[in-house]
Write an enzyme that holds these catalytic residues in place. Structure first.
Site: not given
Length: 758
Positions: A437, A490
């Site tokens: 993330d 990401e």
């Protein structure tokens, strides 16, 4: 599952002097204690409990056994067939028993409680250390798994006695105690031994059982007692809003996925079909008849896994399930990184969920959050009274957007902790990959900051050199120790080489989310068809850089929250056109180079925006249009995974050939996908206007019969059934630079995929 030994390699045997550090000699004979020392112990303000408690020689053949027993009305020392009463030396429960003998006594303590009950117990302070110095040293070696082998609450056997060994890194603490439901949360009862070299505190507590709860009580360097801290390496945690860690040991589970693991290790993910179903376990489905409760891991095994298999997805990606306190964070503000959330069951039940997925041929990916952590008092913030895990300077250590702490990636022990956590999930729980993330927030020192709100690196730049080094070492460790797994970044900027090997200067990820593709194509498809000719570049621009990284095409949860509406809600036109647009867009996506990711609910055209507090609207499948979207996704997945031309050269420019890139007036786009073997060809054609087009000629690379393998306008999906009657032969009419061509009928707002039959 990686074995974590249930017996400890004891540095000293029970009955020998417990060392302060592994190489320390046994304590010399000493006189009985000064009253001020006893007062310090009873005030839980003594940093060397093993220097005071337990057995100590006080003269030739003379020993004292000292114990803190606030719960005791009286106590008896049981040793060598003798019963020796303890003497109370402090009204709050400091006891001393005198023993004659040449050797260090072996004993138990019988405690008489104030209610008259009696209980025998072993004394934690009669045991030596079970940690080796080389393991403590390895806490400074990024990429090792020593963190979850020696820290946390390890269940095992020391010198023939069952119990739990606690160990925690808190180098600046003045005193650390383990507290729990087994000692009335009293920090006086179980203060821990400190390893001076390494900052680790350790204590073996015999007799504890799985399921009991605990935390650490820490006295900071200034003498103040901090809020009780959850174990950073807890393997299990209480169900929020409760915040304690739970004794569990590293999960024992008899895995049945040997074949899966062997096959996974031999697979090259870059050249494999990967279609990911992104799931938030708390809202995929709930049980409305039972207070709208969550499904359990066991129920997910029975319902989610068969559904995903039927739908043809190759992987399930779980939004973070590392234990987190606040439901509204969706797991992106975790506290216990080594504990699968108790919201859905036990660690063993989570392991069974993963095992069942593998049995069904489905991989499990975890959304992993190493970039930041919440400010909750029981968490990592100010853990030992100092900024241990986070930067002290808020310009480096505080994330303004999310109100969270940022890890200090430059502190080796912190980087080791995080990298070991990545390995833990891949090796211990057999997960098949990590989606990392918010990588962009880690890479840039000035991420979401104005001038003066950040500190440049040593060269004056905005690159976070410590984070870069951490990410590279973590990727190297995971790929080295968990073959066949993947890491996915990401990363929303143009940082070069995110998915390139570290030896070429890259970050070492296996894949990168293609955020640009997602943004551009959603912008295009949200336009009314009459305006799409002016935005045709939004469809084609992504192919300019499609092979610069190993990309995943994401339609994730981020696109259906915070007022963005659902995917179906982004589509223009009347109801029929909305569904047609969505099906055509999915066909375009599945035919485009790059692995696929779709957030739950998108596969059947969820109409409302995602709400983490309630189930998906499964009742919509009673509507033929919603059911048609679901069936289209199912058929796209099965076509994709059975057609090498659509996946085997995803990361190679040679696997892609433009056929029609410039027909913006008709909003038509077409290309060929090529596999590794001769004749592996698929043709993808999209018509993004509501006008059927007869006699649309498209050049093709080879002669032959092209089966119409998918048509988003098929009647079974809710379309108008305009198409090519199952396929057609190419003819020798040159077109688009090719000697052969197809004379096609293009359905309105439709995508068709043709596969060459040989």
């Amino acid at each position: 599952m990686t074995a974590i030994d249930d017996s400890f390699a004891s540095g000293t045997e029970r009955g020998s002097a417990p060392p302060r550090a592994a190489e320390a000699p046994p304590p010399a004979a000493r006189p009985s204690l000064h009253p001020d020392t006893i007062k310090a112990v009873m005030a839980a303000d003594h940093g060397d409990p093993f220097g005071i408690l337990g057995p100590h020689q006080v003269g030739p053949g003379a020993w004292e056994v000292r114990a803190v027993l606030p719960e005791a009305r009286a106590a008896t020392l049981l040793t060598a067939g003798r019963s020796i009463p303890f003497e109370r030396r402090h009204p709050d429960g400091f006891f001393i028993a005198s023993v004659k003998g040449e050797g260090r006594p072996l004993y138990e303590i019988e405690v008489e409680h104030w209610d008259g009950s009696r209980r025998k117990r072993y004394d934690p302070y009669s045991f030596g250390s079970s940690i080796e110095q080389h393991d403590v040293n390895a806490l400074r070696e990024v990429g090792t798994n020593v963190v979850y082998r020696i820290l946390g609450a390890q269940q095992g056997n020391l010198d023939g006695i069952d119990g739990f060994r606690f160990a925690v890194w808190a180098p600046n603490a003045r005193r650390v105690s383990v507290v729990g439901d087994f000692n009335e949360w009293d920090g006086r009862r179980h203060p821990m031994r400190q390893w001076q070299d390494g900052g680790v505190w350790e204590l073996f507590v015999p007799g504890l059982k799985v399921g009991q709860t605990y935390k650490f009580e820490i006295r900071g360097p200034d003498g103040s007692v901090l809020p009780l801290k959850a174990d950073p390496v807890a393997f299990r945690a209480q169900h929020p809003p409760e915040t304690a860690s739970v004794l569990n040991g590293a999960t024992r589970y008899e895995w049945q996925d040997k074949s899966w693991m062997e096959t996974r290790g031999a697979r090259d993910p870059r050249h494999s079909a990967i279609s990911i179903y992104e799931v938030h376990l708390g809202s995929w489905a709930r049980v409305p008849d039972e207070g709208n409760r969550y499904l359990t891991y066991k129920e997910m095994t029975e319902r989610l896994i068969p559904y995903v298999k039927e739908m043809g997805f190759t992987h399930i990606e779980l939004l973070p399930i590392t234990e987190f306190p606040f439901d509204g964070s969706w797991g992106y503000q975790p506290v216990s990184l080594f504990a699968p959330t108790s919201r859905f069951g036990t660690p063993e039940e989570f392991a069974a969920f993963v095992d069942s997925a593998h049995e069904a041929g489905i991989g499990i990916l975890l959304d992993w959050v190493p970039g930041h952590f919440p400010l909750d008092a029981h968490g990592l913030g100010l853990f030992d009274g100092t900024h241990l895990y986070e930067h002290a300077d808020p310009r480096q250590g505080f994330h303004q957007d999310w109100g969270t702490y940022i890890y200090n990636f430059g502190r080796t022990e912190v980087a080791t902790f995080l990298a070991a956590n990545a390995r833990f999930w891949l090796e211990h729980y057999h997960l098949d990959g990590l989606r990392v993330d918010a990588v962009a927030s880690m890479l840039y020192l000035d991420y979401s900051r104005r001038a003066g709100e950040w500190i440049p690196n040593q060269y004056g730049g905005n690159e976070n050199l410590d984070a870069i080094n951490f990410l590279r070492k973590t990727n190297e460790a995971t790929y080295a120790h968990a073959p066949g797994t993947i890491t996915v970044a990401e990363e929303s900027t143009s940082w070069p080489g995110v998915s390139h090997p570290t030896y070429t200067g890259g970050l070492g990820f296996g894949f990168k989310w293609n955020m640009g593709w997602m943004h551009d194509t959603l912008q295009f498809i949200s336009k009314e068809p009459i305006h799409r000719r002016y935005h045709h570049h939004d469809l084609t621009f992504g192919l300019l850089y499609a092979f610069s990284e190993n990309f995943v095409l994401p339609l994730s949860h981020d696109e259906v929250v915070h007022g963005k509406g659902s995917l179906l809600g982004k589509m223009p036109g009347d109801r029929w056109q909305k569904f047609a647009n969505l099906r055509a867009y999915f066909g375009f996506m599945w035919g485009h180079p790059g692995k696929k990711l779709l957030f739950m609910g998108g596969e059947f055209g969820q109409e409302r925006e995602w709400n983490h507090n309630q189930s998906l609207d499964w009742h919509l499948l009673e509507d033929p249009l919603h059911r048609g979207v679901k069936d289209a996704i199912r058929d796209l997945n099965h076509l994709y995974t059975s057609t090498p031309a659509l996946y085997s050269r995803d990361v190679e420019a040679g696997g892609f050939q433009w056929l029609v890139a410039d027909d913006q007036d008709n909003s038509v786009i077409a290309w060929a996908r090529k596999g590794k073997e001769p004749g592996e060809i698929a043709i993808v054609v999209s018509n993004f206007t509501p006008v059927p087009r007869q006699g649309y000629r498209i050049g093709v690379p080879e002669a032959g019969f092209y089966r119409e393998a998918f048509n988003s306008d098929a009647e079974v999906y809710g379309g108008s059934n305009v198409g090519n009657q199952g396929g057609l032969h190419s003819d020798d009419s040159p077109s688009h630079g090719q000697a052969q061509s197809l004379n096609l009928t293009l359905p309105p707002l439709g995508t068709t995929i043709f596969v060459l039959q040989r």
